[in-house]
Write an enzyme that holds these catalytic residues in place. Structure first.
Site, short mmCIF file in Angstrom:
data_model
loop_
_atom_site.label_atom_id
_atom_site.label_comp_id
_atom_site.label_asym_id
_atom_site.label_seq_id
_atom_site.Cartn_x
_atom_site.Cartn_y
_atom_site.Cartn_z
N ARG A 264 -26.41 -51.96 8.52
CA ARG A 264 -25.51 -51.39 7.52
C ARG A 264 -24.66 -52.51 6.94
NH1 ARG A 264 -28.54 -47.81 7.72
NH2 ARG A 264 -28.16 -45.57 8.05
N GLU A 293 -25.26 -51.70 -3.98
CA GLU A 293 -26.68 -51.84 -4.26
C GLU A 293 -27.03 -51.13 -5.57
OE1 GLU A 293 -28.87 -50.44 -0.85
OE2 GLU A 293 -28.07 -52.03 0.45
N HIS A 312 -33.12 -53.93 0.59
CA HIS A 312 -33.00 -52.74 1.44
C HIS A 312 -34.39 -52.17 1.75
CE1 HIS A 312 -29.94 -49.41 2.57
NE2 HIS A 312 -30.94 -49.44 3.44
#
Length: 346
Positions: A264, A293, A312
């Site tokens: 995270r 993001e 990601h």
């Protein structure tokens, strides 16, 4: 007696995948499958999860298809559709909610507790994918795989990199894992196969938790940071874990050590990490998650020559979504057979 199960599919766990739950009809279940059309792509799902993690359960709208069909359901199975107070108010018969994700941010846990509704999830659904990716990131950053690829595409044949003096064999490295849950323990298992010395610190794990063969528990974060050639993060976000990697903890790491974050973004103070990389006070980093993001143009990470960046991707696997369904079906099989559930989280 028939038990009504409502399954809410989306672009990640599709209606075809959800049909595996129809196998529960041999236990007297009546399975209905609807689709959350607002969550039709992986991008939609990623954005929704980011919103929920940062802003809470009330930040996302209810799924209308869910609301229209949940009135007589005793069991609700969702992927990313919110199970909020509006949904619960429409579901007077609900006894169990299954969230087919590792996280449960899309379920109002307090409201479920108030109603006495059991909440289960799929905590290890992407654990193998993330574990594989984490080890890959260690190797890519240490061995300059991504940098070499990028330079070759630009026409440059490079044989010397900023970390040339400390490119290491994994069997010669001490690798520190912060967190030993479903993912951290699988990373450990893989690294033992590389003959690495694996040490671990998990402030949230029971002191008597059995460790994987070849893994040694250390007593403090400070000890892990000062000893490790790689530091890899495998915690969930909580008030205690927020920015667990910051200017002070980065200063404890070896100047040749690598930080790996496939967990995270908010575990790491990005400003402090960018400065440590810029000053070469640590050896490098490999990062898959970011506080905002997509990673915005001009982000300090993009200017550095000692970091490997990915978009990601750690949990991405053709197997992850199907694994979620397998876990969910298995848990409901136990439910119908009056066996203890393995993934109860509320």
């Amino acid at each position: 007696m028939t038990t009504k199960i409502l399954c809410v599919a989306d672009g990640g766990i599709t209606p075809d995948m959800m049909r595996d739950f129809t196998g529960l009809e041999e236990h007297g279940a009546n399975v209905t499958i609807v689709e959350d059309k607002d969550m039709g792509t992986i991008g939609d799902i990623t954005d929704r999860m980011g919103l929920l993690e940062r802003s809470g359960i009330d930040a996302a709208p209810s799924c209308q298809e869910l609301l229209d069909n949940v009135s007589d359901a005793e069991i609700l199975v969702v992927h990313v559709a919110s199970v909020n107070r509006e949904v619960l108010a429409a579901a007077p018969n609900l006894k169990l909610v299954a969230v087919l994700r590792g996280g449960i941010e899309n379920a109002d846990t307090e409201a479920l507790k108030e109603r006495g509704i059991t909440l289960i999830n799929a905590p290890w659904r992407s654990a193998n994918a993330v574990a594989d990716f984490t080890v890959g990131m260690m190797i890519a950053e240490n061995k300059n795989i991504a940098r070499s690829h990028h330079l070759l595409k630009e026409g440059t044949w490079c044989k010397k990199y900023v970390n040339q003096a400390y490119i290491r064999d994994l069997r010669k490295c001490t690798i520190g894992l912060i967190g030993l849950g479903h993912i951290g323990s699988r990373v450990a298992q893989r690294l033992v196969g590389f003959e690495s010395q694996v040490i671990a610190f998990d402030p949230f794990a029971p002191a008597d938790m059995e460790l994987k063969h070849g893994v040694t528990r250390v007593d403090s974060l400070e000890e892990l940071l000062t000893r490790s050639d790689f530091v890899s993060l495998h915690l969930r976000i909580s008030p205690e874990s927020h920015h667990i990697i910051n200017a002070d903890t980065l200063a404890l790491m070896k100047p040749t050590a690598y930080l790996i974050n496939t967990a995270r973004a908010d575990l790491v103070d990005e400003v402090a990490l960018a400065e440590a990389l810029r000053q070469k006070s640590i050896g490098g980093a490999a990062i898959d998650v970011y506080s905002l993001e997509p990673l915005e143009a001009g982000h300090p990470f993009l200017e550095l020559d000692n970091v490997t960046l990915t978009s990601h991707l750690a949990g991405t696997s053709a197997d992850t979504m199907q694994t979620s369904v397998e876990i969910g079906v298995g848990e409901l099989e136990r439910y119908f057979n009056d066996q203890p559930l393995q993934t109860v989280c509320a």
